[in-house]
Scaffold this motif. Structure first.
Motif, PDB file in Angstrom:
ATOM      1  N   LYS A   3      44.577  46.339  41.941  1.00 25.64           N
ATOM      2  CA  LYS A   3      44.378  45.313  40.921  1.00 25.64           C
ATOM      3  C   LYS A   3      45.090  45.708  39.629  1.00 25.64           C
ATOM      4  O   LYS A   3      44.786  46.744  39.033  1.00 25.64           O
ATOM      5  N   LEU A   5      46.373  45.569  35.606  1.00 24.65           N
ATOM      6  CA  LEU A   5      45.724  45.270  34.334  1.00 24.65           C
ATOM      7  C   LEU A   5      46.220  43.943  33.776  1.00 24.65           C
ATOM      8  O   LEU A   5      45.480  43.189  33.156  1.00 24.65           O
ATOM      9  N   ASP A  33      51.893  48.420  34.464  1.00 23.59           N
ATOM     10  CA  ASP A  33      50.699  48.072  35.239  1.00 23.59           C
ATOM     11  C   ASP A  33      50.516  46.554  35.239  1.00 23.59           C
ATOM     12  O   ASP A  33      49.636  46.010  34.573  1.00 23.59           O
ATOM     13  N   GLY A  86      44.817  40.016  37.029  1.00 27.43           N
ATOM     14  CA  GLY A  86      44.740  40.916  35.886  1.00 27.43           C
ATOM     15  C   GLY A  86      43.687  40.521  34.865  1.00 27.43           C
ATOM     16  O   GLY A  86      43.270  39.360  34.788  1.00 27.43           O
ATOM     17  N   GLU A  87      43.297  41.488  34.069  1.00 32.20           N
ATOM     18  CA  GLU A  87      42.367  41.249  32.960  1.00 32.20           C
ATOM     19  C   GLU A  87      43.070  40.521  31.812  1.00 32.20           C
ATOM     20  O   GLU A  87      42.472  39.715  31.107  1.00 32.20           O
ATOM     21  N   TYR A  88      44.362  40.816  31.638  1.00 31.73           N
ATOM     22  CA  TYR A  88      45.165  40.200  30.581  1.00 31.73           C
ATOM     23  C   TYR A  88      46.245  39.321  31.208  1.00 31.73           C
ATOM     24  O   TYR A  88      46.772  39.630  32.281  1.00 31.73           O
ATOM     25  N   VAL A 107      49.252  45.039  24.961  1.00 28.70           N
ATOM     26  CA  VAL A 107      48.133  45.620  25.707  1.00 28.70           C
ATOM     27  C   VAL A 107      47.365  46.592  24.816  1.00 28.70           C
ATOM     28  O   VAL A 107      46.126  46.572  24.747  1.00 28.70           O
ATOM     29  N   GLN A 111      43.397  46.467  23.735  1.00 35.51           N
ATOM     30  CA  GLN A 111      42.518  47.571  24.103  1.00 35.51           C
ATOM     31  C   GLN A 111      41.918  48.256  22.875  1.00 35.51           C
ATOM     32  O   GLN A 111      40.796  48.758  22.927  1.00 35.51           O
ATOM     33  N   ARG A 174      43.159  37.378  27.010  1.00 36.29           N
ATOM     34  CA  ARG A 174      42.186  37.792  28.017  1.00 36.29           C
ATOM     35  C   ARG A 174      41.878  36.635  28.969  1.00 36.29           C
ATOM     36  O   ARG A 174      41.565  35.528  28.525  1.00 36.29           O
TER      37      ARG A 174
END
Length: 307
Positions: A3, A5, A33, A86-88, A107, A111, A174
């Motif tokens: 998975k 990011l 990533d 992805g999260e983003y 990123v 974060q 996000r």
């Protein structure tokens, strides 16, 4: 691929001449990533030939080719986002280019700021031949600094009068915030992204990185260019200004100032549809000379923020 990011989505239509440069600039990011999702909306050029050159690249998780053209880039956004793991999310428009530091910088911004839902950098405008243009839409300059804003503040001070997040390619956001917003932005082909980013601003903080890490291409084939001609710009603007005014909760005086500004700009245009558009949006474009004066006074006292 585990998975990732970040999910990078390239929605393409008829941009084969820019695709190699666009895709290579994504794959060449210093931050690695990510997965890459490429969508083609039934392009009549040789876009699919270019896209299929990348089908075996390890970062490419999906290539989706529509059999019929949707005519709506925001439906392509939606389709890509539904596939994203992805999260983003990064919507990398197919005619733009990214500097290698863009993804890693944005990123890091998200974060470092857990309450932030959107991080965006500045853009350098380029023409169809990659030549830098003098045009800039950053009134505060690109001085390399980073600024974190409360979402409602950013909505009022940066999104009401001008859309400061004017190009999807300069933004990372996000996925969890996206899942909480309405989808009616998809109706507005000319400037639905303005409403999209405004909705996201209601979900958390916004980070501005004042570095020109995105190359935003200007050329005659852009959707916005055709929308200026047929009057759709003013119809979409009218609907979206109403929605943003409601999101902010503008009071009566602020709404009159907003109507004064919109009316002042509208009167400079020419076109057969304009009288009908004015009648459709009397609260936006039907202002009196007094409304225009209120707008000019309001700028001095902060009733309507233009930068």
């Amino acid at each position: 691929m585990d998975k990732p990011l970040v999910s990078v989505i390239i929605p393409n239509y008829n941009h084969s001449k820019y695709l190699h440069e666009r895709i290579d600039s994504v794959l060449g990011q210093e931050f690695q990533d990510f997965e890459l999702i490429i969508l083609d909306d039934c392009s009549p050029d040789d876009s699919l030939t270019v896209i299929n050159e990348y089908k075996n690249h390890p970062h490419v998780s999906h290539i989706i080719a529509n059999e019929q053209n949707t005519g709506n880039t925001f439906l392509q956004w939606e389709r890509g986002i539904q596939l994203a793991r992805g999260e983003y999310l990064w919507i990398a428009e197919s005619d733009d280019v990214a500097l290698p530091q863009l993804l890693g910088t944005l990123v890091g911004s998200l974060q470092s700021n857990p309450q932030a839902v959107v991080a965006y950098c500045h853009s350098q405008m380029i023409d169809s031949h990659d030549r830098p243009m003098q045009l800039t839409w950053h009134p505060h300059g690109s001085d390399g600094t980073t600024h974190v804003y409360d979402g409602p503040w950013f909505l009022r001070h940066r999104m009401l009068v001008h859309n400061h997040i004017y190009n999807a390619s300069m933004v990372l956001f996000r996925k969890s915030a996206y899942q909480q917003i309405p989808t009616d932005y998809q109706q507005y082909r000319y400037c639905g992204d303005w409403l999209f980013w405004s909705y996201l601003c209601t979900r958390g903080q916004v980070v501005e990185v004042r570095r020109p890490l995105n190359l935003y291409r200007q050329h005659p084939d852009k959707v916005t260019a055709s929308s200026q001609v047929d009057g759709r710009k003013w119809v979409d603007n009218g609907h979206i200004l109403r929605k943003i005014a409601d999101l902010i909760g503008l009071n009566r005086l602020e709404r009159r100032c907003l109507r004064g500004r919109a009316t002042k700009r509208f009167r400079k245009e020419n076109g057969s549809r304009l009288p009908d558009i004015r009648r459709q949006f009397p609260d936006i474009y039907g202002g009196t000379p007094f409304d225009v004066v209120l707008y000019e006074i309001g700028k001095l006292f902060g009733f309507l923020h233009a930068s």
